[in-house]
Design a protein around this motif. Structure first.
Motif, PDB file in Angstrom:
ATOM      1  N   ASP A  55       0.861  -1.190   0.000  1.00 21.99           N
ATOM      2  CA  ASP A  55       0.000   0.000   0.000  1.00 21.99           C
ATOM      3  C   ASP A  55       0.895   1.236   0.000  1.00 21.99           C
ATOM      4  OD1 ASP A  55      -1.849   1.989   0.385  1.00 21.99           O
ATOM      5  OD2 ASP A  55      -3.000   0.885   1.892  1.00 21.99           O
ATOM      6  N   LEU A  56       0.972   1.893  -1.159  1.00 26.13           N
ATOM      7  CA  LEU A  56       1.822   3.090  -1.235  1.00 26.13           C
ATOM      8  C   LEU A  56       1.027   4.384  -1.152  1.00 26.13           C
ATOM      9  CD1 LEU A  56       4.831   2.490  -3.630  1.00 26.13           C
ATOM     10  CD2 LEU A  56       4.725   2.418  -1.144  1.00 26.13           C
ATOM     11  N   ASP A  57      -0.246   4.287  -0.765  1.00 25.85           N
ATOM     12  CA  ASP A  57      -0.981   5.519  -0.456  1.00 25.85           C
ATOM     13  C   ASP A  57      -0.596   5.860   0.985  1.00 25.85           C
ATOM     14  OD1 ASP A  57      -2.643   7.615  -0.143  1.00 25.85           O
ATOM     15  OD2 ASP A  57      -4.358   6.675  -1.132  1.00 25.85           O
ATOM     16  N   LEU A  58       0.586   6.474   1.111  1.00 32.76           N
ATOM     17  CA  LEU A  58       1.211   6.560   2.423  1.00 32.76           C
ATOM     18  C   LEU A  58       0.437   7.423   3.404  1.00 32.76           C
ATOM     19  CD1 LEU A  58       4.931   6.945   1.318  1.00 32.76           C
ATOM     20  CD2 LEU A  58       3.704   4.857   1.896  1.00 32.76           C
ATOM     21  N   SER A  59      -0.184   8.510   2.917  1.00 33.03           N
ATOM     22  CA  SER A  59      -0.861   9.387   3.879  1.00 33.03           C
ATOM     23  C   SER A  59      -2.264   8.901   4.206  1.00 33.03           C
ATOM     24  CB  SER A  59      -0.877  10.835   3.386  1.00 33.03           C
ATOM     25  OG  SER A  59      -1.364  10.871   2.088  1.00 33.03           O
ATOM     26  N   THR A  60      -2.902   8.163   3.293  1.00 27.12           N
ATOM     27  CA  THR A  60      -4.223   7.602   3.606  1.00 27.12           C
ATOM     28  C   THR A  60      -4.293   6.129   3.176  1.00 27.12           C
ATOM     29  OG1 THR A  60      -5.035   8.545   1.525  1.00 27.12           O
ATOM     30  CG2 THR A  60      -5.569   9.750   3.522  1.00 27.12           C
ATOM     31  N   ILE A 113       9.433   5.419   0.915  1.00 30.78           N
ATOM     32  CA  ILE A 113       9.317   4.348  -0.088  1.00 30.78           C
ATOM     33  C   ILE A 113      10.650   3.600  -0.216  1.00 30.78           C
ATOM     34  CG2 ILE A 113       8.942   3.865  -2.553  1.00 30.78           C
ATOM     35  CD1 ILE A 113       6.828   6.085  -2.520  1.00 30.78           C
ATOM     36  N   VAL A 114      11.737   4.341  -0.279  1.00 31.57           N
ATOM     37  CA  VAL A 114      13.058   3.688  -0.368  1.00 31.57           C
ATOM     38  C   VAL A 114      13.262   2.792   0.854  1.00 31.57           C
ATOM     39  CG1 VAL A 114      15.547   4.097  -0.300  1.00 31.57           C
ATOM     40  CG2 VAL A 114      14.111   5.470  -1.810  1.00 31.57           C
ATOM     41  N   ALA A 139       5.308   9.225  -5.361  1.00 34.05           N
ATOM     42  CA  ALA A 139       5.158   7.784  -5.177  1.00 34.05           C
ATOM     43  C   ALA A 139       5.192   7.076  -6.530  1.00 34.05           C
ATOM     44  CB  ALA A 139       3.857   7.473  -4.444  1.00 34.05           C
ATOM     45  N   VAL A 140       4.473   7.627  -7.513  1.00 33.40           N
ATOM     46  CA  VAL A 140       4.428   6.999  -8.836  1.00 33.40           C
ATOM     47  C   VAL A 140       5.821   7.021  -9.467  1.00 33.40           C
ATOM     48  CG1 VAL A 140       3.417   7.143 -11.141  1.00 33.40           C
ATOM     49  CG2 VAL A 140       2.016   7.664  -9.125  1.00 33.40           C
ATOM     50  N   LEU A 141       6.463   8.193  -9.407  1.00 31.27           N
ATOM     51  CA  LEU A 141       7.784   8.310 -10.031  1.00 31.27           C
ATOM     52  C   LEU A 141       8.803   7.420  -9.330  1.00 31.27           C
ATOM     53  CD1 LEU A 141       7.708  12.155 -10.678  1.00 31.27           C
ATOM     54  CD2 LEU A 141       7.253  10.303 -12.303  1.00 31.27           C
ATOM     55  N   ASP A 142       8.668   7.268  -8.004  1.00 31.17           N
ATOM     56  CA  ASP A 142       9.595   6.397  -7.276  1.00 31.17           C
ATOM     57  C   ASP A 142       9.393   4.936  -7.623  1.00 31.17           C
ATOM     58  OD1 ASP A 142      11.179   8.198  -5.936  1.00 31.17           O
ATOM     59  OD2 ASP A 142       9.699   8.483  -4.344  1.00 31.17           O
ATOM     60  N   VAL A 143       8.147   4.531  -7.816  1.00 27.73           N
ATOM     61  CA  VAL A 143       7.900   3.143  -8.209  1.00 27.73           C
ATOM     62  C   VAL A 143       8.565   2.883  -9.559  1.00 27.73           C
ATOM     63  CG1 VAL A 143       6.108   1.544  -9.016  1.00 27.73           C
ATOM     64  CG2 VAL A 143       5.831   2.752  -6.845  1.00 27.73           C
ATOM     65  N   LEU A 144       8.430   3.837 -10.484  1.00 29.10           N
ATOM     66  CA  LEU A 144       9.050   3.648 -11.804  1.00 29.10           C
ATOM     67  C   LEU A 144      10.579   3.628 -11.697  1.00 29.10           C
ATOM     68  CD1 LEU A 144       6.757   5.974 -13.954  1.00 29.10           C
ATOM     69  CD2 LEU A 144       6.571   3.498 -13.607  1.00 29.10           C
ATOM     70  N   ARG A 149      10.820  -3.137 -13.136  1.00 23.61           N
ATOM     71  CA  ARG A 149      10.056  -4.069 -13.965  1.00 23.61           C
ATOM     72  C   ARG A 149       8.547  -3.861 -13.842  1.00 23.61           C
ATOM     73  NH1 ARG A 149      10.657  -8.812 -11.433  1.00 23.61           N
ATOM     74  NH2 ARG A 149      11.749  -7.977  -9.611  1.00 23.61           N
ATOM     75  N   ALA A 150       8.105  -2.808 -13.109  1.00 19.69           N
ATOM     76  CA  ALA A 150       6.670  -2.662 -12.823  1.00 19.69           C
ATOM     77  C   ALA A 150       5.848  -2.518 -14.098  1.00 19.69           C
ATOM     78  CB  ALA A 150       6.454  -1.457 -11.914  1.00 19.69           C
ATOM     79  N   GLU A 151       4.746  -3.277 -14.152  1.00 18.56           N
ATOM     80  CA  GLU A 151       3.790  -3.171 -15.263  1.00 18.56           C
ATOM     81  C   GLU A 151       2.576  -2.440 -14.702  1.00 18.56           C
ATOM     82  OE1 GLU A 151       3.347  -7.275 -17.120  1.00 18.56           O
ATOM     83  OE2 GLU A 151       4.643  -7.721 -15.418  1.00 18.56           O
ATOM     84  N   SER A 152       2.092  -1.419 -15.424  1.00 21.89           N
ATOM     85  CA  SER A 152       1.013  -0.600 -14.873  1.00 21.89           C
ATOM     86  C   SER A 152      -0.356  -1.076 -15.309  1.00 21.89           C
ATOM     87  CB  SER A 152       1.175   0.858 -15.292  1.00 21.89           C
ATOM     88  OG  SER A 152       2.295   1.405 -14.655  1.00 21.89           O
ATOM     89  N   LEU A 153      -1.280  -0.919 -14.384  1.00 20.28           N
ATOM     90  CA  LEU A 153      -2.688  -1.195 -14.638  1.00 20.28           C
ATOM     91  C   LEU A 153      -3.409   0.101 -14.267  1.00 20.28           C
ATOM     92  CD1 LEU A 153      -4.142  -3.883 -15.288  1.00 20.28           C
ATOM     93  CD2 LEU A 153      -4.519  -4.143 -12.851  1.00 20.28           C
ATOM     94  N   LEU A 154      -4.111   0.701 -15.227  1.00 18.71           N
ATOM     95  CA  LEU A 154      -4.769   1.981 -14.957  1.00 18.71           C
ATOM     96  C   LEU A 154      -6.235   1.735 -14.641  1.00 18.71           C
ATOM     97  CD1 LEU A 154      -3.178   4.055 -17.876  1.00 18.71           C
ATOM     98  CD2 LEU A 154      -2.473   3.975 -15.473  1.00 18.71           C
ATOM     99  N   VAL A 155      -6.766   2.534 -13.710  1.00 16.87           N
ATOM    100  CA  VAL A 155      -8.180   2.416 -13.341  1.00 16.87           C
ATOM    101  C   VAL A 155      -8.849   3.764 -13.553  1.00 16.87           C
ATOM    102  CG1 VAL A 155      -9.818   1.810 -11.513  1.00 16.87           C
ATOM    103  CG2 VAL A 155      -7.578   0.707 -11.561  1.00 16.87           C
ATOM    104  N   THR A 156     -10.050   3.727 -14.151  1.00 16.57           N
ATOM    105  CA  THR A 156     -10.834   4.955 -14.284  1.00 16.57           C
ATOM    106  C   THR A 156     -12.292   4.632 -14.003  1.00 16.57           C
ATOM    107  OG1 THR A 156     -11.306   6.855 -15.722  1.00 16.57           O
ATOM    108  CG2 THR A 156     -11.363   4.695 -16.751  1.00 16.57           C
ATOM    109  N   ILE A 157     -13.104   5.659 -13.888  1.00 13.84           N
ATOM    110  CA  ILE A 157     -14.558   5.482 -13.892  1.00 13.84           C
ATOM    111  C   ILE A 157     -15.076   6.182 -15.155  1.00 13.84           C
ATOM    112  CG2 ILE A 157     -14.826   5.262 -11.388  1.00 13.84           C
ATOM    113  CD1 ILE A 157     -15.668   8.223 -11.330  1.00 13.84           C
ATOM    114  N   PRO A 158     -16.303   5.866 -15.570  1.00 10.49           N
ATOM    115  CA  PRO A 158     -16.794   6.493 -16.805  1.00 10.49           C
ATOM    116  C   PRO A 158     -17.156   7.963 -16.584  1.00 10.49           C
ATOM    117  CG  PRO A 158     -18.378   4.875 -15.982  1.00 10.49           C
ATOM    118  CD  PRO A 158     -17.210   4.837 -15.060  1.00 10.49           C
TER     119      PRO A 158
END
Ligand SMILES: Nc1ncnc2c1ncn2[C@@H]1O[C@H](COP(=O)(O)OP(=O)(O)O)[C@@H](O)[C@H]1O
Ligand SMILES: [Mg+2]
Length: 246
Positions: A55-60, A113-114, A139-144, A149-158
């Protein structure tokens, strides 16, 4: 002299027995990234895979609530070993925060994160799923940067606003030549949304499926068996097999 952080060289060896890293992001908050990563983790674990969830949503952070990890704590053993919650090894800052708010500046985020990646003993995993916070921040830039090797999965709502954020994430990831599995449309009410399906084909984003709006999801939070029986989990199973994860 260039300062060298000795933790950076440790991270690669800590992740060396992790087969695949999936980063669940998308830009907007509240679109279901955390629910999708949790239920994907449970689904893959249920299918016999060895799964970690970070869980990298560190503040929440919210994975401990979604998975029902109350009372669990990492074990200290040459670093820390995440507790296994319903078949999923879960690491979250929530273990260390109690219920306190955790305001953080960008440098704090990177540092934490490190540190987390350097001290966590995941052992051998088929998949490490990373639940990202909204936005395209540290957080996103640090993961990259740190989990190459991270593969991204994007989530949206309509919704135009959420899809525009997912499009920006896609452009960033493509610009950096990062692998993207595709985009999941969450909270579908009837048919898959033309806004999202047409938007995906216009941009060349792989569309990997629609997760229904599920009024039973709230009552299932904290109970992995109940979560796996939701219509939402049915959508995740279909999407996982579309992506070849199952
Ligand atoms: N398909 C869905 N149907 C009903 N509620 C949902 C659905 N997906 C997510 N939610 C709810 O929406 C809220 C936000 O989801 P969350 O996963 O925390 O979003 P994010 O991680 O993108 O900020 C949560 O209360 C969650 O239970
Ligand atoms: Mg979230």
């Amino acid at each position: 002299m260039i300062p060298v952080d000795p933790r950076l060289s440790v991270i690669e060896s800590r992740l060396s027995r992790v087969d695949r890293i999936l980063a669940v992001g998308g830009g907007k908050g509240g679109v279901g990234k955390s629910l999708a990563s949790a239920v994907l983790a449970l689904t893959l674990a249920d299918g016999g895979k060895k799964i970690g969830l970070l869980d990298l949503d560190l503040s929440t952070p919210s994975q401990h609530v979604i998975l029902g990890a109350g009372g669990l704590f990492p074990k200290e053993e040459r670093g820390i070993v995440p507790p296994v919650v319903n078949g999923v090894a879960l690491l979250s800052l929530a273990y260390f925060l109690d219920e306190e708010a955790a305001p953080m500046r960008g440098a704090d985020v990177s540092n934490i994160i490190v540190e987390l990646l350097a001290i966590t003993q995941w052992g051998g995993l088929d998949f490490l799923i990373v639940d990202l916070p909204p936005g395209l921040g540290d957080a996103v830039l640090d993961v990259l940067r740190l989990m190459r090797r991270a593969e991204s999965l994007l989530v949206t709502i309509p919704s135009k606003v959420a899809f525009a954020a997912a499009e920006r994430s896609w452009e960033l990831l493509k610009g950096l030549d990062e692998p993207v599995l595709g985009l999941l449309e969450n909270m579908r009410r009837e048919e898959p949304s033309a806004l999202v399906t047409h938007g995906c084909s216009a941009r060349g984003i792989p569309y990997i499926g629609a997760l229904p709006y599920d009024s039973g999801l709230e009552a299932a939070l904290g109970d992995s068996g109940a979560l796996l029986r939701t219509a939402f989990a049915g959508g995740i199973r279909r999407a996982a097999s579309t992506c070849g994860l199952l």
